[in-house]
Structure formats: C-alpha cells, structure tokens
Design a protein around this motif. Structure first.
Motif, PDB file in Angstrom:
ATOM      1  N   GLY A   1       0.774   9.062   5.849  1.00  0.00           N
ATOM      2  CA  GLY A   1       0.982  10.463   5.542  1.00  0.00           C
ATOM      3  C   GLY A   1       2.272  10.869   4.744  1.00  0.00           C
ATOM      4  O   GLY A   1       2.567  11.599   3.925  1.00  0.00           O
ATOM      5  N   ASP A   2       3.490  10.003   5.284  1.00  0.00           N
ATOM      6  CA  ASP A   2       4.683  10.158   4.666  1.00  0.00           C
ATOM      7  C   ASP A   2       4.745   9.645   3.226  1.00  0.00           C
ATOM      8  O   ASP A   2       5.376  10.261   2.433  1.00  0.00           O
ATOM      9  N   ALA A   3       4.026   8.369   3.118  1.00  0.00           N
ATOM     10  CA  ALA A   3       4.126   7.916   1.858  1.00  0.00           C
ATOM     11  C   ALA A   3       3.237   8.781   0.670  1.00  0.00           C
ATOM     12  O   ALA A   3       3.666   8.555  -0.467  1.00  0.00           O
TER      13      ALA A   3
ATOM     14  N   CYS B   1      -9.789   5.303  11.554  1.00  0.00           N
ATOM     15  CA  CYS B   1      -9.090   5.246  12.780  1.00  0.00           C
ATOM     16  C   CYS B   1      -9.565   5.986  13.966  1.00  0.00           C
ATOM     17  O   CYS B   1      -9.321   5.802  14.959  1.00  0.00           O
ATOM     18  N   ARG B   2     -10.489   7.043  13.764  1.00  0.00           N
ATOM     19  CA  ARG B   2     -10.971   7.846  14.794  1.00  0.00           C
ATOM     20  C   ARG B   2     -12.110   7.378  15.221  1.00  0.00           C
ATOM     21  O   ARG B   2     -12.816   7.583  16.322  1.00  0.00           O
TER      22      ARG B   2
ATOM     23  N   LEU C   1       1.076  -1.336  -0.147  1.00  0.00           N
ATOM     24  CA  LEU C   1      -0.010  -0.087  -0.194  1.00  0.00           C
ATOM     25  C   LEU C   1       1.063   1.314   0.030  1.00  0.00           C
ATOM     26  O   LEU C   1       0.679   2.352  -0.871  1.00  0.00           O
ATOM     27  N   LEU C   2       1.884   1.369   0.861  1.00  0.00           N
ATOM     28  CA  LEU C   2       2.832   2.407   0.881  1.00  0.00           C
ATOM     29  C   LEU C   2       3.488   2.766  -0.343  1.00  0.00           C
ATOM     30  O   LEU C   2       3.874   3.972  -0.747  1.00  0.00           O
TER      31      LEU C   2
ATOM     32  N   LEU D   1      -1.999   5.744  15.259  1.00  0.00           N
ATOM     33  CA  LEU D   1      -1.051   6.980  14.886  1.00  0.00           C
ATOM     34  C   LEU D   1      -0.054   6.589  13.933  1.00  0.00           C
ATOM     35  O   LEU D   1       0.066   7.457  13.083  1.00  0.00           O
ATOM     36  N   ARG D   2       0.491   5.387  14.374  1.00  0.00           N
ATOM     37  CA  ARG D   2       1.746   5.017  13.490  1.00  0.00           C
ATOM     38  C   ARG D   2       1.404   4.688  12.024  1.00  0.00           C
ATOM     39  O   ARG D   2       2.117   5.188  11.007  1.00  0.00           O
ATOM     40  N   PHE D   3       0.062   4.099  11.658  1.00  0.00           N
ATOM     41  CA  PHE D   3      -0.243   3.651  10.504  1.00  0.00           C
ATOM     42  C   PHE D   3      -0.721   5.084   9.666  1.00  0.00           C
ATOM     43  O   PHE D   3      -0.092   5.202   8.674  1.00  0.00           O
ATOM     44  N   LEU D   4      -1.166   6.099  10.222  1.00  0.00           N
ATOM     45  CA  LEU D   4      -1.553   7.287   9.711  1.00  0.00           C
ATOM     46  C   LEU D   4      -0.476   8.228   9.511  1.00  0.00           C
ATOM     47  O   LEU D   4      -0.239   8.745   8.346  1.00  0.00           O
ATOM     48  N   ASP D   5       0.747   8.192  10.099  1.00  0.00           N
ATOM     49  CA  ASP D   5       1.892   8.872   9.868  1.00  0.00           C
ATOM     50  C   ASP D   5       2.555   8.009   8.782  1.00  0.00           C
ATOM     51  O   ASP D   5       3.041   8.854   7.869  1.00  0.00           O
TER      52      ASP D   5
END
Length: 171
Positions: free
Chosen positions: A165-167, A138-139, A103-104, A158-162
């Motif tokens: 977001g980076d990707a 996630c919320r 996915l990333l 939060l790690r998944f979302l981070d």
C-alpha cells in the motif's frame, strides 16, 4: 483507402487501442499490465512468517484480477483486457520474480507513471485494484486452516499489504 466512421468497428485484422492506452509508452503500458500478475505471484509466495499458499489463494487472486473488468475505470478495464488478450504462454515481464524489493520498486515506478499520465480517478482505481489482488490472496486461510469470519490475515501478511500500500501511494 477506407476510413472508419465513429462507432464502426476497426477494419478487419486491425485492432483499435483503447484511448486510455494511447498516452502510455510501450514500456509504461508493459509495466502497468504486468504489475498485477507480479503482485499476485508475490502475494502467493511464501516469505518470512508467511504461509505457503495453495491453489485456493491463487484462484482468489485471479478472481480479484478479473474483477477489474467491472471497475468504473477505463484504465483498469483496459489493463485487464490487455492481460487477457495475451497469447497463451506469452511470458509476463517479471512475473516469476518474487523479490519484494523489486516488486515495491515497480509499484513506485507505476505510481510515477500514473501521476504523469493518468486521470487521478483512474490512477486511484488502478492502485486500489492492484492492492486488492494481494489483499484477496492474504485473506484466504492457508490450506488446512479455517480463519474465523472477520479475523485479519497473519501479521506477516498485514506487513506485506502495508508495504505494498505504501509503494502504491495508498497511505
């Protein structure tokens, strides 16, 4: 042979592609239109430290996906229209794949496509909208739990979302 005049609908049986889609190859457009569903599937899939998701989380993600219809971006609106124009039962490329690494990588490829082809504002809107699909999932608290208003998602979410977001080039 008749020609359409500007402002007229396309002739019967023929659909005009939005101008936004004309700059993308079929493979690029497939990537851009399948990525939101892949993000939704990955966001709802359980992972290390991430709870199993239920119907309410999936519906929250679908609502975020549908919200793209009202975005101030021709690209996002065209992607949402394409998603909802697919015939029922037509598989979405990679939608069943919940592998985060894949996915990333797809997110990074979409960013490269957007950098080459999209207006910067449309690119930013697409990337933010794609992440909002996962953020909405996630919320929503896991089934049987109530999260106080304003409390952030679980650390694993939060790690998944981070990472997402980076990707997507949002950091």
């Amino acid at each position: 042979m008749s020609h359409s005049v500007a402002g007229e609908p396309p002739s019967a049986g023929r659909r005009a592609a939005p101008l936004t889609t004309a700059v993308y190859s079929a493979a690029e457009w497939d990537l851009l239109t399948s990525l939101p569903a892949r993000i939704l599937v990955a966001a709802t899939a359980p992972g290390p430290g991430r709870p199993r998701r239920g119907l309410s989380e999936g519906l929250a993600g679908l609502e975020a996906l549908t919200a793209g219809r009202s975005f101030d971006s021709d690209l996002v609106r065209a992607v949402v229209s394409t998603i909802y124009a697919r015939p029922d039962g037509q598989p979405v490329a990679g939608a069943g794949d919940t592998d985060l690494v894949d996915l990333l990588a797809a997110c990074r490829e979409a960013v490269r496509v957007l950098d080459r082809r999209a207006d910067p504002a449309d690119s930013a809107a697409y990337r933010q909208w794609a992440q909002s699909v996962a953020a909405r999932v996630c919320r929503v608290p896991p089934p049987g739990q109530v999260r106080p208003v304003g409390e952030p998602p679980a650390p694993a979410d939060l790690r998944f979302l981070d990472r997402l977001g980076d990707a997507l080039g949002l950091r």
